[in-house]
Design a protein around this motif. Structure first.
Motif, PDB file in Angstrom:
ATOM      1  N   UNK A 149     -58.074  21.794  11.007  1.00  0.00           N
ATOM      2  CA  UNK A 149     -58.938  21.050  10.085  1.00  0.00           C
ATOM      3  C   UNK A 149     -58.462  19.599  10.062  1.00  0.00           C
ATOM      4  N   UNK A 150     -59.387  18.669  10.168  1.00  0.00           N
ATOM      5  CA  UNK A 150     -59.027  17.250  10.133  1.00  0.00           C
ATOM      6  C   UNK A 150     -58.402  16.913   8.780  1.00  0.00           C
ATOM      7  N   UNK A 151     -57.238  16.271   8.762  1.00  0.00           N
ATOM      8  CA  UNK A 151     -56.590  15.938   7.490  1.00  0.00           C
ATOM      9  C   UNK A 151     -57.281  14.799   6.750  1.00  0.00           C
ATOM     10  N   UNK A 152     -58.171  14.092   7.445  1.00  0.00           N
ATOM     11  CA  UNK A 152     -58.903  12.975   6.857  1.00  0.00           C
ATOM     12  C   UNK A 152     -60.158  12.743   7.691  1.00  0.00           C
ATOM     13  N   UNK A 153     -61.241  12.256   7.081  1.00  0.00           N
ATOM     14  CA  UNK A 153     -62.435  11.933   7.873  1.00  0.00           C
ATOM     15  C   UNK A 153     -62.148  10.916   8.976  1.00  0.00           C
ATOM     16  N   UNK A 154     -61.118  10.091   8.764  1.00  0.00           N
ATOM     17  CA  UNK A 154     -60.792   9.064   9.748  1.00  0.00           C
ATOM     18  C   UNK A 154     -59.618   9.446  10.652  1.00  0.00           C
ATOM     19  N   UNK A 155     -59.164  10.685  10.529  1.00  0.00           N
ATOM     20  CA  UNK A 155     -58.230  11.262  11.505  1.00  0.00           C
ATOM     21  C   UNK A 155     -58.885  12.550  11.981  1.00  0.00           C
ATOM     22  N   UNK A 197     -66.934   6.573  15.474  1.00  0.00           N
ATOM     23  CA  UNK A 197     -66.612   8.002  15.458  1.00  0.00           C
ATOM     24  C   UNK A 197     -65.203   8.266  15.982  1.00  0.00           C
ATOM     25  N   UNK A 198     -64.465   7.186  16.279  1.00  0.00           N
ATOM     26  CA  UNK A 198     -63.133   7.368  16.867  1.00  0.00           C
ATOM     27  C   UNK A 198     -62.094   6.446  16.215  1.00  0.00           C
ATOM     28  N   UNK A 199     -61.962   6.526  14.876  1.00  0.00           N
ATOM     29  CA  UNK A 199     -60.970   5.682  14.198  1.00  0.00           C
ATOM     30  C   UNK A 199     -59.541   6.005  14.622  1.00  0.00           C
ATOM     31  N   UNK A 200     -58.697   5.003  14.504  1.00  0.00           N
ATOM     32  CA  UNK A 200     -57.272   5.082  14.839  1.00  0.00           C
ATOM     33  C   UNK A 200     -57.010   5.363  16.315  1.00  0.00           C
ATOM     34  N   UNK A 201     -58.025   5.128  17.150  1.00  0.00           N
ATOM     35  CA  UNK A 201     -57.807   5.225  18.595  1.00  0.00           C
ATOM     36  C   UNK A 201     -58.252   3.947  19.312  1.00  0.00           C
ATOM     37  N   UNK A 202     -58.797   3.001  18.566  1.00  0.00           N
ATOM     38  CA  UNK A 202     -59.169   1.695  19.125  1.00  0.00           C
ATOM     39  C   UNK A 202     -58.757   0.623  18.119  1.00  0.00           C
ATOM     40  N   UNK A 203     -58.651  -0.588  18.591  1.00  0.00           N
ATOM     41  CA  UNK A 203     -58.417  -1.712  17.687  1.00  0.00           C
ATOM     42  C   UNK A 203     -58.997  -2.963  18.311  1.00  0.00           C
ATOM     43  N   UNK A 206     -62.673  -4.500  26.762  1.00  0.00           N
ATOM     44  CA  UNK A 206     -63.194  -3.382  25.975  1.00  0.00           C
ATOM     45  C   UNK A 206     -63.775  -3.887  24.656  1.00  0.00           C
ATOM     46  N   UNK A 207     -64.922  -3.321  24.272  1.00  0.00           N
ATOM     47  CA  UNK A 207     -65.539  -3.732  23.013  1.00  0.00           C
ATOM     48  C   UNK A 207     -66.163  -2.539  22.298  1.00  0.00           C
ATOM     49  N   UNK A 208     -66.318  -2.677  21.002  1.00  0.00           N
ATOM     50  CA  UNK A 208     -67.014  -1.687  20.180  1.00  0.00           C
ATOM     51  C   UNK A 208     -67.594  -2.426  18.984  1.00  0.00           C
ATOM     52  N   UNK A 209     -68.577  -1.819  18.346  1.00  0.00           N
ATOM     53  CA  UNK A 209     -69.228  -2.446  17.196  1.00  0.00           C
ATOM     54  C   UNK A 209     -69.182  -1.505  16.005  1.00  0.00           C
ATOM     55  N   UNK A 210     -68.352  -1.788  15.011  1.00  0.00           N
ATOM     56  CA  UNK A 210     -68.296  -0.924  13.831  1.00  0.00           C
ATOM     57  C   UNK A 210     -69.575  -1.015  13.004  1.00  0.00           C
ATOM     58  N   UNK A 211     -70.010   0.117  12.503  1.00  0.00           N
ATOM     59  CA  UNK A 211     -71.182   0.176  11.632  1.00  0.00           C
ATOM     60  C   UNK A 211     -70.820   0.986  10.390  1.00  0.00           C
ATOM     61  N   UNK A 212     -71.688   0.985   9.422  1.00  0.00           N
ATOM     62  CA  UNK A 212     -71.446   1.791   8.232  1.00  0.00           C
ATOM     63  C   UNK A 212     -71.701   3.262   8.522  1.00  0.00           C
ATOM     64  N   UNK A 213     -70.721   4.109   8.260  1.00  0.00           N
ATOM     65  CA  UNK A 213     -70.862   5.554   8.469  1.00  0.00           C
ATOM     66  C   UNK A 213     -70.527   6.245   7.150  1.00  0.00           C
ATOM     67  N   UNK A 214     -71.503   6.904   6.576  1.00  0.00           N
ATOM     68  CA  UNK A 214     -71.310   7.564   5.290  1.00  0.00           C
ATOM     69  C   UNK A 214     -70.225   8.631   5.395  1.00  0.00           C
ATOM     70  N   UNK A 215     -69.336   8.633   4.430  1.00  0.00           N
ATOM     71  CA  UNK A 215     -68.268   9.619   4.402  1.00  0.00           C
ATOM     72  C   UNK A 215     -67.071   9.261   5.258  1.00  0.00           C
ATOM     73  N   UNK A 216     -67.181   8.163   6.014  1.00  0.00           N
ATOM     74  CA  UNK A 216     -66.059   7.715   6.845  1.00  0.00           C
ATOM     75  C   UNK A 216     -65.685   6.279   6.506  1.00  0.00           C
TER      76      UNK A 216
END
Length: 261
Positions: A97-103, A130-136, A147-157
């Motif tokens: 079980x994931x210990x946190x929505x962001x882990x 959908x992949x927190x703590x694995x990119x920065x 490498x690039x990514x675009x953060x958006x609002x994700x409910x519950x995360x």
């Protein structure tokens, strides 16, 4: 979780109640590394003088809290630990079980003792993906990293992540070979060192006032020296030398409380 454990043990000790702990494996139990927390940086992140990656199960840590007299007013709590069967600290273990929505992945959990330090950097650490703590990354790394990514609002995360809807450039650790941690038995501080060196905005790199999603790096690493060492360009060897002899003393003390090899 281990801070909550301490509060539960203190409350139960004060009221003459026993705490029963159904122990669980620690996915990072094979890494004992980092500086020892300086009491001046106690917070909800860390309370006791242990390193960033302590290498204990919850049951073992409970024994340490009692044995070292770390509970409030030197209380002792009666505890019973229901041990893991057939477990050792070197055993690979994936949390069911994931210990946190962001882990939310095994990769993020194995990276976390290292990437938790990213919370002290003015950059997005994957919140709003959908992949927190694995990119920065951050917009200001454009032209420096591909490498690039675009953060958006994700409910519950993460509904309002740092640099929301902005293209962030940086590092991608989703496919990083985490077996390296088993070989080195160390957290990775090279990523923070690299990102600082590459940053065109060094004056804001550690400025936690810029975002309520940042934390002072001292609360994450546990000591005052780290920020200065990174800024001054100290080598990893020099930084690690400063963690001794505290880390060695902790490793020796830890042996008293081990329930598993």
């Amino acid at each position: 979780y281990i801070n909550t454990l301490q509060h539960v043990m203190e409350a139960c000790a004060a009221n003459g109640k026993e705490v029963m702990i159904f122990d669980r494996p620690n996915p990072n139990g094979f890494v004992i590394d980092g500086p020892i927390l300086d009491p001046q940086f106690k917070s909800g992140i860390g309370i006791q003088p242990i390193p960033v990656s302590h290498g204990l199960t919850v049951g073992e840590y409970a024994q340490m809290l009692n044995g070292e007299g770390w509970l409030k007013n030197k209380l002792k709590c009666k505890i019973t630990v229901i041990k893991n069967a057939n477990y050792n600290h070197d055993m690979p273990y994936e949390l069911p079980v994931a210990p946190s929505p962001n882990l939310n992945t095994a990769q993020s959990i194995l990276l976390y003792p290292s990437t938790c330090l990213f919370e002290g950097i003015y950059a997005n650490l994957g919140r709003g993906t959908k992949f927190p703590f694995t990119v920065l990354g951050a917009p200001y790394y454009k032209g420096i990293y591909e490498f690039s990514f675009t953060p958006t609002g994700i409910k519950g995360m993460a509904e309002t992540p740092l640099f929301k809807d902005e293209v962030c450039y940086g590092i991608d650790l989703r496919n990083y070979d985490t077996s390296i941690f088993r070989k080195t038995r160390q957290i990775n501080i090279q990523w923070v060192m690299e990102l600082y060196k590459a940053s065109p905005k060094k004056e804001t790199f550690f400025d936690s006032k810029l975002s309520n999603q940042m934390l002072p790096i001292e609360k994450l690493i546990g000591v005052a020296d780290f920020r200065k060492q990174i800024i001054e360009g100290k080598s990893e060897a020099e930084i690690r030398t400063s963690w001794e002899p505290g880390l060695s003393k902790y490793k020796e003390m830890r042996k008293k409380y081990l329930l598993y090899p």
